[in-house]
Design a protein around this motif. Structure first.
Motif, mmCIF file in Angstrom:
data_model
loop_
_atom_site.group_PDB
_atom_site.id
_atom_site.type_symbol
_atom_site.label_atom_id
_atom_site.label_comp_id
_atom_site.label_asym_id
_atom_site.label_seq_id
_atom_site.Cartn_x
_atom_site.Cartn_y
_atom_site.Cartn_z
ATOM 1 N N TYR A 222 28.178 94.616 144.057
ATOM 2 C CA TYR A 222 27.979 94.898 142.638
ATOM 3 C C TYR A 222 27.681 96.385 142.517
ATOM 4 N N GLY A 223 28.494 97.122 141.773
ATOM 5 C CA GLY A 223 28.339 98.570 141.749
ATOM 6 C C GLY A 223 28.283 99.159 140.353
ATOM 7 N N LEU A 224 27.699 100.362 140.273
ATOM 8 C CA LEU A 224 27.651 101.138 139.032
ATOM 9 C C LEU A 224 27.807 102.609 139.374
ATOM 10 N N PHE A 225 28.646 103.297 138.614
ATOM 11 C CA PHE A 225 28.890 104.726 138.778
ATOM 12 C C PHE A 225 28.632 105.425 137.446
ATOM 13 N N TRP A 226 27.901 106.551 137.494
ATOM 14 C CA TRP A 226 27.577 107.305 136.286
ATOM 15 C C TRP A 226 27.767 108.785 136.554
ATOM 16 N N ASN A 227 28.728 109.398 135.885
ATOM 17 C CA ASN A 227 28.952 110.844 135.969
ATOM 18 C C ASN A 227 28.163 111.494 134.835
ATOM 19 N N PHE A 228 26.866 111.752 135.109
ATOM 20 C CA PHE A 228 25.967 112.111 134.008
ATOM 21 C C PHE A 228 26.002 113.585 133.624
ATOM 22 N N LEU A 229 26.629 114.454 134.412
ATOM 23 C CA LEU A 229 26.765 115.864 134.050
ATOM 24 C C LEU A 229 28.072 116.386 134.613
ATOM 25 N N LYS A 230 28.940 116.845 133.720
ATOM 26 C CA LYS A 230 30.241 117.329 134.164
ATOM 27 C C LYS A 230 30.631 118.555 133.352
ATOM 28 N N SER A 231 30.832 119.667 134.048
ATOM 29 C CA SER A 231 31.267 120.905 133.422
ATOM 30 C C SER A 231 32.281 121.583 134.333
ATOM 31 N N GLN A 232 32.709 122.762 133.974
ATOM 32 C CA GLN A 232 33.727 123.444 134.758
ATOM 33 C C GLN A 232 33.239 123.795 136.158
ATOM 34 N N ASN A 233 31.953 124.146 136.286
ATOM 35 C CA ASN A 233 31.424 124.613 137.567
ATOM 36 C C ASN A 233 30.459 123.643 138.237
ATOM 37 N N HIS A 234 29.956 122.676 137.487
ATOM 38 C CA HIS A 234 28.955 121.766 138.039
ATOM 39 C C HIS A 234 29.316 120.323 137.707
ATOM 40 N N ASP A 235 29.138 119.451 138.693
ATOM 41 C CA ASP A 235 29.437 118.038 138.494
ATOM 42 C C ASP A 235 28.387 117.212 139.232
ATOM 43 N N PHE A 236 27.627 116.411 138.500
ATOM 44 C CA PHE A 236 26.617 115.516 139.075
ATOM 45 C C PHE A 236 27.017 114.074 138.786
ATOM 46 N N LEU A 237 26.938 113.226 139.792
ATOM 47 C CA LEU A 237 27.155 111.805 139.578
ATOM 48 C C LEU A 237 26.207 111.003 140.456
ATOM 49 N N THR A 238 25.941 109.793 140.027
ATOM 50 C CA THR A 238 25.106 108.886 140.809
ATOM 51 C C THR A 238 25.798 107.530 140.905
ATOM 52 N N VAL A 239 25.540 106.830 141.982
ATOM 53 C CA VAL A 239 26.125 105.515 142.221
ATOM 54 C C VAL A 239 25.022 104.560 142.678
ATOM 55 N N LEU A 240 25.162 103.318 142.276
ATOM 56 C CA LEU A 240 24.199 102.277 142.627
ATOM 57 C C LEU A 240 24.975 101.060 143.100
ATOM 58 N N GLU A 241 24.462 100.390 144.135
ATOM 59 C CA GLU A 241 25.185 99.232 144.656
ATOM 60 C C GLU A 241 24.225 98.206 145.252
ATOM 61 N N PHE A 242 24.556 96.947 145.025
ATOM 62 C CA PHE A 242 23.875 95.824 145.668
ATOM 63 C C PHE A 242 24.930 95.039 146.443
ATOM 64 N N VAL A 243 24.605 94.673 147.671
ATOM 65 C CA VAL A 243 25.545 93.986 148.545
ATOM 66 C C VAL A 243 24.930 92.674 149.001
ATOM 67 N N GLN A 244 25.683 91.607 148.865
ATOM 68 C CA GLN A 244 25.233 90.279 149.280
ATOM 69 C C GLN A 244 26.186 89.731 150.327
ATOM 70 N N TYR A 245 25.649 89.399 151.506
ATOM 71 C CA TYR A 245 26.418 88.749 152.558
ATOM 72 C C TYR A 245 26.074 87.255 152.574
ATOM 73 N N ASN A 246 26.956 86.463 153.173
ATOM 74 C CA ASN A 246 26.640 85.049 153.328
ATOM 75 C C ASN A 246 25.871 84.773 154.614
ATOM 76 N N ASP A 247 25.515 85.826 155.364
ATOM 77 C CA ASP A 247 24.757 85.627 156.602
ATOM 78 C C ASP A 247 23.615 86.623 156.743
ATOM 79 N N ALA A 248 23.198 87.253 155.644
ATOM 80 C CA ALA A 248 22.129 88.252 155.729
ATOM 81 C C ALA A 248 21.502 88.434 154.353
ATOM 82 N N ALA A 249 20.351 89.092 154.347
ATOM 83 C CA ALA A 249 19.649 89.342 153.096
ATOM 84 C C ALA A 249 20.390 90.398 152.278
#
Length: 319
Positions: A222-249
């Protein structure tokens, strides 16, 4: 209305797959086959703490989320090498390209894991014969993936992947097939810089080892991506993820990426629930002109106080 119905059906199926993975966890801890399929690819992704399924729009989407293939602007080639624990190493090569708006994008990838060479261990008191001295054997795994991704609507991307998996330890061999699916949603009107995603991978038949059968390691992201600051010279982004396996927490990850002048890239990640790694990861990237599109050079570092740190190097080209 028809499009909405299709989206609802697909989303419901994905939720059912996810629920099945969650319910199986408490009964199947550490009991699935082909553990090598969990090894992450992409130096960019691992620098971001393995939070990448909502962000990926290159050919490594074949591993993270096949829906990301729909974001390709041209032919993309990625080659990664990773050191790993206890003299193990693995490589990943992926190639993908858009065909047209009607068909979408297609790609192929291969992952190869080399566990090195081992010497046979003989029982205490056993007398070696002359032809047995120095006997060794090898172990390796590989995964071949073909995938497809398409922009179904202005907001919705969908993708599928099919895998052939092979594992060999000395003369013992096993193989199997599995499939992946995923979607991303990004509304161009009210959430232009935010994207959410879901993918499920390695769904397939049980694997036969000797006389026993083992489940595949199903993975839900399950993921989320946010490009919260974008200009000609500067670009900031953040990503969040949750991973679920059938054999692990369940695992969680968050990453931050900063790009200066559309060329120099710094990345930092934090991951929780990965026992083999420490929580912090990081890396650097460089975007260079190459041909009609460009190329990327990426490095990542995942420290581990218990098993040794992991370095990954990657080169990519876009045509």
């Amino acid at each position: 209305m028809r499009k909405i119905s299709v989206l609802v059906i697909i989303f419901t199926l994905l939720l059912l797959v996810s629920a099945q993975a969650r319910m199986a966890t408490q009964f199947n801890l550490g009991t699935t086959a082909f553990q090598f399929v969990k090894l992450p690819v992409s130096a960019r992704a691992t620098a971001l703490g393995n939070a990448y399924s909502a962000l990926c729009e290159d050919s490594t989407a074949l591993f993270w989320n096949p829906a990301g293939l729909a974001g390709l602007k041209g032919i993309d080639v990625q080659l990664m090498y990773s050191s790993y624990f206890i003299d193990t190493g693995y490589q990943y090569l992926s190639v993908a390209m858009p065909v047209n708006d009607r068909i979408g994008a297609i790609g192929v990838a291969v992952k190869y894991v080399d566990y090195g060479t081992f010497e046979y261990a003989y029982p205490t008191g056993y007398t070696l014969q002359p032809d047995e001295a120095g006997d060794t054997f090898t172990a390796y795994d590989y995964q071949l993936t073909i995938g497809w991704g398409k922009q179904l609507t202005d907001s919705f991307r969908f993708g599928l992947g099919f895998n052939y998996l092979y594992e060999q330890l000395e003369e013992w061999k096993a193989d199997s097939y599995s499939f992946d699916l995923g979607f991303t949603y990004q509304n161009p009107d009210f959430m232009e810089n935010i994207r959410i995603s879901f993918s499920a991978g390695n769904m397939g038949s049980n694997v036969k080892y000797y006389e026993e059968r083992w489940e595949m390691p199903v993975i839900a992201r399950y993921g989320l991506f946010w490009n919260f600051l974008k200009s000609q010279n500067h670009d900031f982004l953040t990503v969040l993820e949750f991973v679920q396996y059938n054999d692990a927490a369940i695992k969680s990850s968050i990453g931050l990426e900063y790009t200066l002048n559309q060329r120099f890239v710094m990345r930092l990640g934090y991951q929780g629930g990965y026992d083999a790694y420490d929580n912090i990861s990081g890396g650097l990237g460089l975007k260079l002109p190459f041909g009609a599109k460009g190329m990327n050079l990426d490095l990542s570092f995942n420290p581990s106080q218990t098993l040794g740190s992991v370095f990954r190097a990657q080169v990519g080209m876009q045509f």
